[in-house]
Motif scaffolding. Structure first.
Motif, PDB file in Angstrom:
ATOM      1  N   ASP A  36       0.851  -1.184   0.000  1.00  0.00           N
ATOM      2  CA  ASP A  36       0.000   0.000   0.000  1.00  0.00           C
ATOM      3  C   ASP A  36       0.895   1.245   0.000  1.00  0.00           C
ATOM      4  O   ASP A  36       1.623   1.497   0.967  1.00  0.00           O
ATOM      5  CB  ASP A  36      -0.906  -0.016   1.230  1.00  0.00           C
ATOM      6  N   PHE A  37       0.850   2.021  -1.079  1.00  0.00           N
ATOM      7  CA  PHE A  37       1.740   3.171  -1.216  1.00  0.00           C
ATOM      8  C   PHE A  37       1.515   4.197  -0.111  1.00  0.00           C
ATOM      9  O   PHE A  37       2.477   4.790   0.387  1.00  0.00           O
ATOM     10  CB  PHE A  37       1.573   3.824  -2.591  1.00  0.00           C
ATOM     11  N   ALA A  38       0.285   4.407   0.296  1.00  0.00           N
ATOM     12  CA  ALA A  38      -0.009   5.375   1.355  1.00  0.00           C
ATOM     13  C   ALA A  38       0.645   4.945   2.674  1.00  0.00           C
ATOM     14  O   ALA A  38       1.209   5.769   3.394  1.00  0.00           O
ATOM     15  CB  ALA A  38      -1.506   5.559   1.530  1.00  0.00           C
ATOM     16  N   VAL A  39       0.577   3.662   2.981  1.00  0.00           N
ATOM     17  CA  VAL A  39       1.215   3.135   4.193  1.00  0.00           C
ATOM     18  C   VAL A  39       2.725   3.288   4.076  1.00  0.00           C
ATOM     19  O   VAL A  39       3.393   3.706   5.026  1.00  0.00           O
ATOM     20  CB  VAL A  39       0.829   1.657   4.430  1.00  0.00           C
ATOM     21  N   TYR A  40       3.263   2.963   2.917  1.00  0.00           N
ATOM     22  CA  TYR A  40       4.702   3.117   2.673  1.00  0.00           C
ATOM     23  C   TYR A  40       5.138   4.556   2.953  1.00  0.00           C
ATOM     24  O   TYR A  40       6.127   4.787   3.649  1.00  0.00           O
ATOM     25  CB  TYR A  40       5.033   2.720   1.233  1.00  0.00           C
ATOM     26  N   MET A  41       4.402   5.524   2.421  1.00  0.00           N
ATOM     27  CA  MET A  41       4.765   6.925   2.615  1.00  0.00           C
ATOM     28  C   MET A  41       4.691   7.323   4.088  1.00  0.00           C
ATOM     29  O   MET A  41       5.527   8.083   4.575  1.00  0.00           O
ATOM     30  CB  MET A  41       3.866   7.827   1.760  1.00  0.00           C
ATOM     31  N   GLU A  42       3.696   6.811   4.816  1.00  0.00           N
ATOM     32  CA  GLU A  42       3.586   7.099   6.252  1.00  0.00           C
ATOM     33  C   GLU A  42       4.788   6.562   7.022  1.00  0.00           C
ATOM     34  O   GLU A  42       5.345   7.255   7.881  1.00  0.00           O
ATOM     35  CB  GLU A  42       2.311   6.489   6.820  1.00  0.00           C
ATOM     36  N   VAL A  43       5.188   5.341   6.705  1.00  0.00           N
ATOM     37  CA  VAL A  43       6.313   4.720   7.400  1.00  0.00           C
ATOM     38  C   VAL A  43       7.608   5.472   7.088  1.00  0.00           C
ATOM     39  O   VAL A  43       8.401   5.754   7.989  1.00  0.00           O
ATOM     40  CB  VAL A  43       6.444   3.227   7.025  1.00  0.00           C
ATOM     41  N   ILE A  44       7.822   5.830   5.827  1.00  0.00           N
ATOM     42  CA  ILE A  44       9.019   6.566   5.443  1.00  0.00           C
ATOM     43  C   ILE A  44       9.061   7.917   6.157  1.00  0.00           C
ATOM     44  O   ILE A  44      10.117   8.347   6.650  1.00  0.00           O
ATOM     45  CB  ILE A  44       9.082   6.745   3.909  1.00  0.00           C
ATOM     46  N   GLU A  45       7.918   8.580   6.241  1.00  0.00           N
ATOM     47  CA  GLU A  45       7.871   9.859   6.950  1.00  0.00           C
ATOM     48  C   GLU A  45       8.218   9.666   8.432  1.00  0.00           C
ATOM     49  O   GLU A  45       8.986  10.442   9.004  1.00  0.00           O
ATOM     50  CB  GLU A  45       6.501  10.507   6.811  1.00  0.00           C
ATOM     51  N   GLU A  46       7.667   8.637   9.054  1.00  0.00           N
ATOM     52  CA  GLU A  46       7.970   8.353  10.456  1.00  0.00           C
ATOM     53  C   GLU A  46       9.466   8.129  10.659  1.00  0.00           C
ATOM     54  O   GLU A  46      10.063   8.659  11.603  1.00  0.00           O
ATOM     55  CB  GLU A  46       7.202   7.121  10.933  1.00  0.00           C
ATOM     56  N   LEU A  47      10.073   7.345   9.772  1.00  0.00           N
ATOM     57  CA  LEU A  47      11.505   7.071   9.891  1.00  0.00           C
ATOM     58  C   LEU A  47      12.331   8.333   9.680  1.00  0.00           C
ATOM     59  O   LEU A  47      13.275   8.604  10.431  1.00  0.00           O
ATOM     60  CB  LEU A  47      11.937   5.995   8.900  1.00  0.00           C
ATOM     61  N   ASN A  48      11.993   9.123   8.672  1.00  0.00           N
ATOM     62  CA  ASN A  48      12.726  10.354   8.410  1.00  0.00           C
ATOM     63  C   ASN A  48      12.598  11.337   9.569  1.00  0.00           C
ATOM     64  O   ASN A  48      13.581  11.992   9.957  1.00  0.00           O
ATOM     65  CB  ASN A  48      12.270  11.004   7.103  1.00  0.00           C
ATOM     66  N   MET A  49      11.419  11.430  10.153  1.00  0.00           N
ATOM     67  CA  MET A  49      11.228  12.328  11.293  1.00  0.00           C
ATOM     68  C   MET A  49      12.013  11.820  12.508  1.00  0.00           C
ATOM     69  O   MET A  49      12.559  12.610  13.276  1.00  0.00           O
ATOM     70  CB  MET A  49       9.743  12.480  11.614  1.00  0.00           C
ATOM     71  N   ALA A  50      12.080  10.508  12.686  1.00  0.00           N
ATOM     72  CA  ALA A  50      12.858   9.944  13.792  1.00  0.00           C
ATOM     73  C   ALA A  50      14.350  10.236  13.601  1.00  0.00           C
ATOM     74  O   ALA A  50      15.050  10.591  14.549  1.00  0.00           O
ATOM     75  CB  ALA A  50      12.615   8.436  13.901  1.00  0.00           C
ATOM     76  N   ILE A  51      14.831  10.113  12.363  1.00  0.00           N
ATOM     77  CA  ILE A  51      16.232  10.426  12.068  1.00  0.00           C
ATOM     78  C   ILE A  51      16.498  11.903  12.337  1.00  0.00           C
ATOM     79  O   ILE A  51      17.496  12.265  12.967  1.00  0.00           O
ATOM     80  CB  ILE A  51      16.577  10.048  10.613  1.00  0.00           C
ATOM     81  N   LEU A  52      15.605  12.768  11.876  1.00  0.00           N
ATOM     82  CA  LEU A  52      15.757  14.198  12.108  1.00  0.00           C
ATOM     83  C   LEU A  52      15.756  14.505  13.604  1.00  0.00           C
ATOM     84  O   LEU A  52      16.547  15.320  14.087  1.00  0.00           O
ATOM     85  CB  LEU A  52      14.648  14.970  11.394  1.00  0.00           C
ATOM     86  N   GLY A  53      14.900  13.837  14.350  1.00  0.00           N
ATOM     87  CA  GLY A  53      14.861  14.015  15.798  1.00  0.00           C
ATOM     88  C   GLY A  53      16.179  13.629  16.452  1.00  0.00           C
ATOM     89  O   GLY A  53      16.669  14.326  17.346  1.00  0.00           O
ATOM     90  N   LEU A  54      16.778  12.526  16.003  1.00  0.00           N
ATOM     91  CA  LEU A  54      18.074  12.108  16.542  1.00  0.00           C
ATOM     92  C   LEU A  54      19.168  13.110  16.203  1.00  0.00           C
ATOM     93  O   LEU A  54      20.021  13.425  17.038  1.00  0.00           O
ATOM     94  CB  LEU A  54      18.450  10.725  16.002  1.00  0.00           C
ATOM     95  N   LEU A  55      19.142  13.617  14.975  1.00  0.00           N
ATOM     96  CA  LEU A  55      20.132  14.624  14.588  1.00  0.00           C
ATOM     97  C   LEU A  55      20.001  15.867  15.466  1.00  0.00           C
ATOM     98  O   LEU A  55      20.997  16.399  15.962  1.00  0.00           O
ATOM     99  CB  LEU A  55      19.977  14.997  13.112  1.00  0.00           C
ATOM    100  N   ASN A  56      18.777  16.319  15.664  1.00  0.00           N
ATOM    101  CA  ASN A  56      18.543  17.497  16.511  1.00  0.00           C
ATOM    102  C   ASN A  56      18.953  17.240  17.957  1.00  0.00           C
ATOM    103  O   ASN A  56      19.554  18.096  18.606  1.00  0.00           O
ATOM    104  CB  ASN A  56      17.081  17.930  16.438  1.00  0.00           C
ATOM    105  N   GLU A  57      18.621  16.065  18.452  1.00  0.00           N
ATOM    106  CA  GLU A  57      18.951  15.699  19.838  1.00  0.00           C
ATOM    107  C   GLU A  57      20.462  15.762  20.084  1.00  0.00           C
ATOM    108  O   GLU A  57      20.916  16.098  21.173  1.00  0.00           O
ATOM    109  CB  GLU A  57      18.427  14.290  20.122  1.00  0.00           C
TER     110      GLU A  57
END
Length: 72
Positions: A36-57
């Motif tokens: 499901d492409f919509a689910v894929y995009m949600e998961v990718i966004e979650e991962l990218n936001m988590a990576i960004l959060g770690l970088l900021n932290e």
């Protein structure tokens, strides 16, 4: 990524790829368990936001694309 229910166990890796004059390169590889492409995009966004959060932290800054240009 290990804790995300939609990320496949294999391959699932993060590697320090190398250096550029302006950045450290990190390679992230994982598969999302969905067709499901919509689910894929949600998961990718979650991962990218988590990576960004770690970088900021850890007070890490992303490389400025202006510095990445190669002059002719």
């Amino acid at each position: 990524m290990d804790d995300h229910e939609k990320i496949a166990d294999d391959p699932c890796r993060v590697k320090f790829k190398g250096f550029t004059p302006w950045a450290l390169q990190i390679d992230v590889l994982s598969y999302v368990n969905t067709i499901d492409f919509a689910v894929y995009m949600e998961v990718i966004e979650e991962l990218n936001m988590a990576i960004l959060g770690l970088l900021n932290e850890h007070n890490c800054e992303l490389a400025n694309p202006e510095f990445a240009r190669v002059s002719a």
